[in-house]
Write a protein that holds these residues in place. Structure first.
Motif, PDB file in Angstrom:
ATOM      1  N   TRP A   1      -4.066   1.171  -2.450  1.00 38.15           N
ATOM      2  CA  TRP A   1      -3.666  -0.136  -2.921  1.00 38.15           C
ATOM      3  C   TRP A   1      -2.810  -0.041  -3.986  1.00 38.15           C
ATOM      4  O   TRP A   1      -2.908   0.504  -4.921  1.00 38.15           O
TER       5      TRP A   1
ATOM      6  N   GLU B   1      -3.607   0.289  10.594  1.00 39.19           N
ATOM      7  CA  GLU B   1      -3.655   1.623  11.206  1.00 39.19           C
ATOM      8  C   GLU B   1      -4.061   1.260  12.738  1.00 39.19           C
ATOM      9  O   GLU B   1      -3.504   2.162  13.465  1.00 39.19           O
TER      10      GLU B   1
ATOM     11  N   ARG C   1      -8.666  -6.182   1.373  1.00 37.24           N
ATOM     12  CA  ARG C   1      -7.523  -5.193   1.107  1.00 37.24           C
ATOM     13  C   ARG C   1      -7.758  -4.177   1.934  1.00 37.24           C
ATOM     14  O   ARG C   1      -7.098  -3.676   2.724  1.00 37.24           O
ATOM     15  N   GLU C   2      -9.182  -3.827   1.953  1.00 39.25           N
ATOM     16  CA  GLU C   2      -9.625  -2.558   3.137  1.00 39.25           C
ATOM     17  C   GLU C   2      -9.548  -2.914   4.377  1.00 39.25           C
ATOM     18  O   GLU C   2      -8.881  -2.221   5.271  1.00 39.25           O
TER      19      GLU C   2
ATOM     20  N   SER D   1      -7.313  -5.053   5.818  1.00 39.69           N
ATOM     21  CA  SER D   1      -6.059  -5.304   6.049  1.00 39.69           C
ATOM     22  C   SER D   1      -5.468  -3.878   6.726  1.00 39.69           C
ATOM     23  O   SER D   1      -4.579  -3.777   7.324  1.00 39.69           O
ATOM     24  N   TRP D   2      -5.738  -3.169   5.619  1.00 40.68           N
ATOM     25  CA  TRP D   2      -5.253  -1.786   6.069  1.00 40.68           C
ATOM     26  C   TRP D   2      -5.729  -1.112   7.347  1.00 40.68           C
ATOM     27  O   TRP D   2      -4.762  -0.519   7.954  1.00 40.68           O
ATOM     28  N   GLU D   3      -6.962  -1.526   7.588  1.00 38.42           N
ATOM     29  CA  GLU D   3      -7.367  -0.894   8.856  1.00 38.42           C
ATOM     30  C   GLU D   3      -6.461  -1.802  10.059  1.00 38.42           C
ATOM     31  O   GLU D   3      -6.485  -1.014  11.134  1.00 38.42           O
TER      32      GLU D   3
ATOM     33  N   GLY E   1      -2.576   4.429   2.075  1.00 33.14           N
ATOM     34  CA  GLY E   1      -3.356   3.403   2.255  1.00 33.14           C
ATOM     35  C   GLY E   1      -4.016   3.045   0.997  1.00 33.14           C
ATOM     36  O   GLY E   1      -4.605   2.165   0.930  1.00 33.14           O
TER      37      GLY E   1
ATOM     38  N   TYR F   1       0.821  -1.135   0.043  1.00 35.05           N
ATOM     39  CA  TYR F   1       0.009   0.019  -0.026  1.00 35.05           C
ATOM     40  C   TYR F   1       0.977   1.217   0.102  1.00 35.05           C
ATOM     41  O   TYR F   1       2.120   1.134   0.371  1.00 35.05           O
TER      42      TYR F   1
END
Length: 467
Positions: free
Chosen positions: A86, A104, A96-97, A99-101, A84, A80
């Motif tokens: 992708w 964070e 994907r979303e 995993s980023w959360e 954030g 990323y």
């Protein structure tokens, strides 16, 4: 005899212990196999991905582009931008979303039971790797890895355990069957009356005890049969002597009656003389039948086609003559359909006379006997059936089992000492030779004995006559 005996308990225990020992051996073998697989690299340990990521995190932070080959096996990843966005990787769009959360919030645990490893790269990008704390087979083995090394060991154990149980069960079954074979052979020989065999022995205590009981049974049965055989031989000798002794006075009576017939006799005297000759001829036939029974000689075949109605009339006439001679009341019912019979008339009449004589001997003299005849169908065949019932004590259970056996006299209530046990035997044999049978029962009407002579007919029924 010198073989060491063991009980069935010990016999079973030996194989049970063997199975237990083999099971322990299988468990040890599988533990050793698991240890060697880990050391040799055949199986990747559960923390393999985490260790590899920590080791290669510096390299992954510096490289300009992260390829799938750089990620440990059985892991997925995504790269990323700093905000954030992708960039690339093999994460599915669904995670994907999420995993980023997790990055964070610095949450390394995934909702599906897996874990995240975060790498902040030198160029400001973020690499997120998802892995599982699970052992895998090294190399490309999708089927095996789907099962998993932790599940393979129990499966292998279960398979080996079942194989050894089946194997030892077969061995145990064969050995036990071999030991039981001596019992089967002994019982089969005894069942076939082959009593001249040597006793077998077994190394199983319980089987040895049964063999001992069978040996005792064999000896007792052999002794009993020998005694019975000697009694039959003695009885046959007595009957043979009796037949010989009777033959002389019968011959004399015949000769004197024939001489009387040569003289001038009145009509009444000649009638008496002819009756004497007729009954002498009948006695000679009985003596001939007795010799055939004693020496197991088959009667000479002299069959002819007989009219069913005429034969039934002859049966009834003979019963009436015998009843009149003994001053016995007789009741007759004749329901005979027209039919043909292939048989020996004299033999059939002789069988019937034996049945009537037996009924007359044991009936209540005041009530007499009852005679009935008809044509019946049985099992697709047609028979002329003549029966005689008496008002005596009836047949016993033993009579039903052995009444038609040679020399059987049985219950004294129906077989007096003057009988040699041949009447029903002869009647049964004559009926069987003609294709029919002799049936003994107790009459529901008279409460006494009832004997039925079933005579096989030829062809279809044509009519019916009542008298």
């Amino acid at each position: 005899m010198g073989v060491k005996k063991q009980s069935l308990y010990q016999f079973f225990l030996k194989y049970t212990v063997q199975i237990c020992v083999n099971t322990v051996f299988i468990v040890g073998l599988l533990v050793l196999l698991a240890a060697l697989s880990g050391v040799s690299g055949l199986i990747l340990p559960a923390n393999y991905a985490e260790v590899a990521l920590k080791k290669d995190s510096g390299k992954l932070a510096k490289t300009s582009h992260i390829s799938e080959k750089m990620i440990p096996p059985h892991c997925t990843y995504g790269v990323y931008e700093e905000d954030g966005t992708w960039l690339y990787g093999n994460f599915s769009e669904e995670i994907r979303e999420k995993s980023w959360e997790n990055f964070e919030t610095d949450t390394k645990f995934s909702s599906d039971g897996k874990y995240f490893f975060f790498i902040e790269r030198n160029n400001g990008e973020v690499c997120i790797v998802k892995y599982a704390l699970k052992a895998y087979f090294a190399g490309n083995h999708p089927v095996l890895n789907k099962i998993g090394p932790e599940n393979m060991l129990p499966i292998i154990f279960l398979a080996l355990f079942l194989l050894q149980v089946i194997w030892f069960s077969r061995i145990f079954s064969k050995k036990l069957k071999r030991r039981l074979l001596v019992l089967n052979q002994a019982t089969e020989k005894i069942g076939n009356s082959d009593l001249d065999f040597e006793r077998e022995h077994s190394d199983i205590k319980e089987i040895e005890e049964v063999l001992g009981s069978l040996e005792h049974l064999r000896k007792s049965l052999k002794t009993s049969l020998e005694e019975q055989w000697e009694m039959e031989i003695k009885r046959e000798e007595e009957l043979s002597a009796l037949a010989h002794d009777i033959k002389t006075p019968v011959t004399i009576i015949r000769g004197n009656a024939e001489l009387l017939n040569e003289e001038e006799l009145s009509a009444e005297q000649r009638e008496y003389s002819e009756a004497i000759l007729k009954n002498v001829e009948q006695m000679e036939q009985y003596l001939q039948a007795m010799r055939q029974v004693i020496h197991n000689e088959a009667p000479k075949e002299n069959t002819e086609i007989l009219e069913g109605e005429a034969l039934s009339d002859a049966f009834i006439k003979k019963a009436e003559e015998m009843a009149a001679a003994g001053s016995i009341r007789i009741s007759v019912k004749n329901h005979v359909e027209i039919c043909k019979i292939k048989g020996n008339r004299k033999e059939l009449l002789r069988a019937w006379e034996n049945l009537v004589s037996n009924a007359i001997s044991y009936t209540d003299k005041e009530k007499g006997i009852e005679v009935f005849s008809e044509v019946k169908e049985k099992e697709g065949k047609t028979f002329l059936v003549v029966e005689v019932s008496d008002y005596g004590p009836g047949f016993s259970k033993e009579d039903f089992l052995h009444g038609t056996e040679r020399f059987y006299r049985g219950d004294k209530s129906r077989h007096g000492s003057e009988h040699q046990g041949l009447g029903l035997f002869i009647a049964s044999n004559i009926a069987k030779n003609q294709g029919g049978s002799l049936i003994l029962k107790n009459s529901e009407k008279t409460r006494g004995g009832q004997a039925q002579l079933w005579i096989l007919t030829e062809g279809e029924k044509e009519g019916q006559r009542d008298e």
